[in-house]
Design a protein around this motif. Structure first.
Motif, PDB file in Angstrom:
ATOM      1  N   LEU A  88       8.190  -5.816   5.046  1.00  0.00           N
ATOM      2  CA  LEU A  88       7.042  -4.995   5.425  1.00  0.00           C
ATOM      3  C   LEU A  88       5.822  -5.557   4.714  1.00  0.00           C
ATOM      4  O   LEU A  88       5.880  -5.850   3.519  1.00  0.00           O
ATOM      5  CB  LEU A  88       7.233  -3.543   4.969  1.00  0.00           C
ATOM      6  CG  LEU A  88       8.404  -2.761   5.544  1.00  0.00           C
ATOM      7  CD1 LEU A  88       8.605  -1.465   4.735  1.00  0.00           C
ATOM      8  CD2 LEU A  88       8.136  -2.424   7.011  1.00  0.00           C
ATOM      9  N   MET A  90       2.218  -4.267   3.695  1.00  0.00           N
ATOM     10  CA  MET A  90       1.515  -2.975   3.644  1.00  0.00           C
ATOM     11  C   MET A  90       0.132  -3.115   3.033  1.00  0.00           C
ATOM     12  O   MET A  90      -0.055  -3.837   2.045  1.00  0.00           O
ATOM     13  CB  MET A  90       2.329  -1.980   2.805  1.00  0.00           C
ATOM     14  CG  MET A  90       3.649  -1.619   3.465  1.00  0.00           C
ATOM     15  SD  MET A  90       4.611  -0.471   2.461  1.00  0.00           S
ATOM     16  CE  MET A  90       5.298  -1.599   1.253  1.00  0.00           C
ATOM     17  N   SER A  91      -0.795  -2.395   3.611  1.00  0.00           N
ATOM     18  CA  SER A  91      -2.159  -2.333   3.081  1.00  0.00           C
ATOM     19  C   SER A  91      -2.147  -1.704   1.696  1.00  0.00           C
ATOM     20  O   SER A  91      -1.318  -0.842   1.401  1.00  0.00           O
ATOM     21  CB  SER A  91      -3.021  -1.491   4.020  1.00  0.00           C
ATOM     22  OG  SER A  91      -4.238  -1.137   3.389  1.00  0.00           O
ATOM     23  N   TYR A 131       8.853   1.500   0.681  1.00  0.00           N
ATOM     24  CA  TYR A 131       8.699   1.426   2.145  1.00  0.00           C
ATOM     25  C   TYR A 131       7.277   1.864   2.555  1.00  0.00           C
ATOM     26  O   TYR A 131       6.947   1.863   3.717  1.00  0.00           O
ATOM     27  CB  TYR A 131       9.711   2.346   2.826  1.00  0.00           C
ATOM     28  CG  TYR A 131      11.161   1.938   2.619  1.00  0.00           C
ATOM     29  CD1 TYR A 131      11.864   1.264   3.618  1.00  0.00           C
ATOM     30  CD2 TYR A 131      11.829   2.240   1.438  1.00  0.00           C
ATOM     31  CE1 TYR A 131      13.187   0.895   3.431  1.00  0.00           C
ATOM     32  CE2 TYR A 131      13.148   1.872   1.239  1.00  0.00           C
ATOM     33  CZ  TYR A 131      13.828   1.200   2.237  1.00  0.00           C
ATOM     34  OH  TYR A 131      15.141   0.830   2.043  1.00  0.00           O
ATOM     35  N   GLY A 132       6.536   2.342   1.550  1.00  0.00           N
ATOM     36  CA  GLY A 132       5.192   2.854   1.825  1.00  0.00           C
ATOM     37  C   GLY A 132       5.194   4.309   2.242  1.00  0.00           C
ATOM     38  O   GLY A 132       4.167   4.838   2.665  1.00  0.00           O
ATOM     39  N   ASP A 144      -0.418   1.877   5.695  1.00  0.00           N
ATOM     40  CA  ASP A 144      -0.518   1.138   6.958  1.00  0.00           C
ATOM     41  C   ASP A 144       0.148  -0.235   6.831  1.00  0.00           C
ATOM     42  O   ASP A 144       0.267  -0.788   5.734  1.00  0.00           O
ATOM     43  CB  ASP A 144      -1.992   0.950   7.338  1.00  0.00           C
ATOM     44  CG  ASP A 144      -2.678   2.277   7.630  1.00  0.00           C
ATOM     45  OD1 ASP A 144      -1.977   3.218   8.068  1.00  0.00           O
ATOM     46  OD2 ASP A 144      -3.902   2.368   7.434  1.00  0.00           O
ATOM     47  N   LEU A 145       0.530  -0.772   7.982  1.00  0.00           N
ATOM     48  CA  LEU A 145       1.233  -2.058   8.011  1.00  0.00           C
ATOM     49  C   LEU A 145       0.378  -3.145   8.654  1.00  0.00           C
ATOM     50  O   LEU A 145      -0.514  -2.851   9.463  1.00  0.00           O
ATOM     51  CB  LEU A 145       2.521  -1.930   8.838  1.00  0.00           C
ATOM     52  CG  LEU A 145       3.592  -0.975   8.335  1.00  0.00           C
ATOM     53  CD1 LEU A 145       4.737  -0.908   9.345  1.00  0.00           C
ATOM     54  CD2 LEU A 145       4.108  -1.424   6.973  1.00  0.00           C
ATOM     55  N   TYR A 146       0.702  -4.386   8.301  1.00  0.00           N
ATOM     56  CA  TYR A 146       0.168  -5.550   9.008  1.00  0.00           C
ATOM     57  C   TYR A 146       1.346  -6.249   9.684  1.00  0.00           C
ATOM     58  O   TYR A 146       2.448  -6.295   9.120  1.00  0.00           O
ATOM     59  CB  TYR A 146      -0.489  -6.529   8.033  1.00  0.00           C
ATOM     60  CG  TYR A 146      -1.748  -6.011   7.377  1.00  0.00           C
ATOM     61  CD1 TYR A 146      -2.899  -5.789   8.118  1.00  0.00           C
ATOM     62  CD2 TYR A 146      -1.785  -5.759   6.006  1.00  0.00           C
ATOM     63  CE1 TYR A 146      -4.058  -5.322   7.512  1.00  0.00           C
ATOM     64  CE2 TYR A 146      -2.939  -5.292   5.393  1.00  0.00           C
ATOM     65  CZ  TYR A 146      -4.065  -5.075   6.158  1.00  0.00           C
ATOM     66  OH  TYR A 146      -5.209  -4.610   5.547  1.00  0.00           O
ATOM     67  N   ARG A 165       1.107   4.400  11.024  1.00  0.00           N
ATOM     68  CA  ARG A 165       2.434   4.953  11.343  1.00  0.00           C
ATOM     69  C   ARG A 165       2.544   6.329  10.712  1.00  0.00           C
ATOM     70  O   ARG A 165       1.845   6.646   9.744  1.00  0.00           O
ATOM     71  CB  ARG A 165       3.538   4.019  10.831  1.00  0.00           C
ATOM     72  CG  ARG A 165       3.403   3.753   9.346  1.00  0.00           C
ATOM     73  CD  ARG A 165       4.401   2.753   8.838  1.00  0.00           C
ATOM     74  NE  ARG A 165       4.133   2.457   7.437  1.00  0.00           N
ATOM     75  CZ  ARG A 165       5.044   2.086   6.570  1.00  0.00           C
ATOM     76  NH1 ARG A 165       6.301   1.951   6.941  1.00  0.00           N
ATOM     77  NH2 ARG A 165       4.726   1.831   5.322  1.00  0.00           N
ATOM     78  N   TYR A 168       8.813   6.085   8.809  1.00  0.00           N
ATOM     79  CA  TYR A 168       9.391   4.745   8.694  1.00  0.00           C
ATOM     80  C   TYR A 168      10.506   4.592   9.711  1.00  0.00           C
ATOM     81  O   TYR A 168      11.369   5.462   9.837  1.00  0.00           O
ATOM     82  CB  TYR A 168       9.958   4.490   7.291  1.00  0.00           C
ATOM     83  CG  TYR A 168      10.702   3.189   7.212  1.00  0.00           C
ATOM     84  CD1 TYR A 168      10.009   1.992   7.299  1.00  0.00           C
ATOM     85  CD2 TYR A 168      12.082   3.155   7.119  1.00  0.00           C
ATOM     86  CE1 TYR A 168      10.676   0.780   7.281  1.00  0.00           C
ATOM     87  CE2 TYR A 168      12.762   1.944   7.084  1.00  0.00           C
ATOM     88  CZ  TYR A 168      12.041   0.758   7.169  1.00  0.00           C
ATOM     89  OH  TYR A 168      12.709  -0.433   7.149  1.00  0.00           O
ATOM     90  N   GLN A 172      10.149  -1.384  12.098  1.00  0.00           N
ATOM     91  CA  GLN A 172       8.879  -1.818  11.492  1.00  0.00           C
ATOM     92  C   GLN A 172       9.086  -3.031  10.590  1.00  0.00           C
ATOM     93  O   GLN A 172       8.153  -3.798  10.355  1.00  0.00           O
ATOM     94  CB  GLN A 172       8.278  -0.665  10.668  1.00  0.00           C
ATOM     95  CG  GLN A 172       7.804   0.495  11.511  1.00  0.00           C
ATOM     96  CD  GLN A 172       7.503   1.743  10.687  1.00  0.00           C
ATOM     97  OE1 GLN A 172       7.676   1.774   9.466  1.00  0.00           O
ATOM     98  NE2 GLN A 172       7.062   2.777  11.360  1.00  0.00           N
ATOM     99  N   ALA A 173      10.281  -3.168  10.060  1.00  0.00           N
ATOM    100  CA  ALA A 173      10.568  -4.267   9.136  1.00  0.00           C
ATOM    101  C   ALA A 173      10.965  -5.510   9.930  1.00  0.00           C
ATOM    102  O   ALA A 173      11.707  -5.428  10.902  1.00  0.00           O
ATOM    103  CB  ALA A 173      11.676  -3.872   8.180  1.00  0.00           C
TER     104      ALA A 173
END
Ligand code: FES
Length: 176
Positions: A88, A90-91, A131-132, A144-146, A165, A168, A172-173
């Motif tokens: 992942l 993550m911002s 996992y954020g 948030d994810l990139y 999102r 989870y 996403q991973a």
């Protein structure tokens, strides 16, 4: 005659002063117009980025990041987390009010992947696991994810696309 000369001289001085004032006003207006046009054009142009934000950042081989690891990439301002289902990106921006969230490696973990490590937001006590996901505090959604892609054996993070999102999901991973 002397009076006429005096009047004429005053008139010349008056005209000169008037012309001077007129020239001053026109110069001021011209400077203001140039500044306004310049500011308008500058505002239409994208601002120069002081970092790689918005760029694709090559982070290296997947084998360089053991499961459970969380690594910060300052040039892209994101964390790369290797979780059980993949990677992942993550911002580092808190989803509550936008504070910068550091990874605290020696804090008690909020997930089962490792005993230690979590994100602690310094502003209002928001806590996220690796996992954020929000574990405490006011944030209402995960970090948030990139998107991550693979270029050969290299992981590449696209910091130009931010993915919001609510939960989870394993999808996403990115599996490698
Ligand atoms: S900005 Fe992070 S908890 Fe408020």
């Amino acid at each position: 005659m002397a009076t006429q000369n005096s009047n004429s001289s005053k008139e010349e001085k008056g005209i000169t002063r008037r012309n001077f004032l007129r020239a001053g006003i026109w110069t001021t207006l011209a400077v203001l117009a140039v500044e306004t046009v310049g500011a308008t054009i500058a505002s239409m142009w994208p601002k120069a980025q002081s970092s790689a934000a918005g760029a694709k950042v090559r982070v290296g081989k997947a084998t360089g990041f053991p499961i459970g690891s969380v690594t910060f990439f300052p040039e892209g301002k994101f964390f790369l987390a290797h979780v059980d289902s993949g990677f992942l990106a993550m911002s580092h921006v808190c989803t509550h009010l936008g504070c910068i969230v550091p990874w605290v490696a020696d804090e008690k973990s909020e997930d089962k992947l490792a005993e230690k490590g979590r994100f602690n937001c310094p502003c209002h006590g928001g806590i996220y696991d690796r996992y954020g996901l929000v574990k405490a505090g006011p944030p209402l959604r995960p970090l948030d994810l990139y998107p991550i892609t693979l270029n050969g054996d290299q992981l590449v993070v696209d910091t130009g696309i931010l993915i919001r999102r609510q939960v989870y999901e394993e999808s996403q991973a990115v599996k490698v």
